[in-house]
Design a protein around this motif. Sequence first.
Motif: not given
Length: 172
Positions: A56, A59-60
């Motif tokens: 996560a 991906r940000s």
Amino acid sequence: MPEAPSPPPSPTSRPRGVRAVKARRADGTEATYWYCRLTGARLPDLTDPGFAAALAAARSLPPPAWEDGTLGALLADWRRSQEWRATAEATKSSRDRYLRAIEIPEYLGRRVVDLPPVEFRRLRADLLDLRDAIAEARGPGAGQVFGQAVASLFAWAVDRGRIALSPMTRIK
């Protein structure tokens, strides 16, 4: 009656956007490394409890700092591209060193896409003036490397169809 062994557990499925790279170590064993396809960030093993959080975070993407069509946006896109990731580390280091000259708000906020001819010539002249200033301060080789670094950025943009013509074309 003997008990039949239970089937082995199914392998952990690979999440979308994650790639596995297998490498053979010097001792002959094989290791698998995981990377986020979007950012190229290395991730822990799939079985690691922190894998989901690391994915996560990888991906940000930060919000864009520059408007589309500006030199800053073009530079950011180039550094996220596959071509940049495939470039040797020494080449990246050299290019980054010389591209710092244009990584100031005056240049990064400057529009480079769909320029009228007058603005295009002004951009070319400004880049050449900057190259000459670098050559005077650090020597002619430094000016040439700056020109090559900027030319590679604009060549990538031309290849991708972002701009029609590079302002660094046919620089002597």
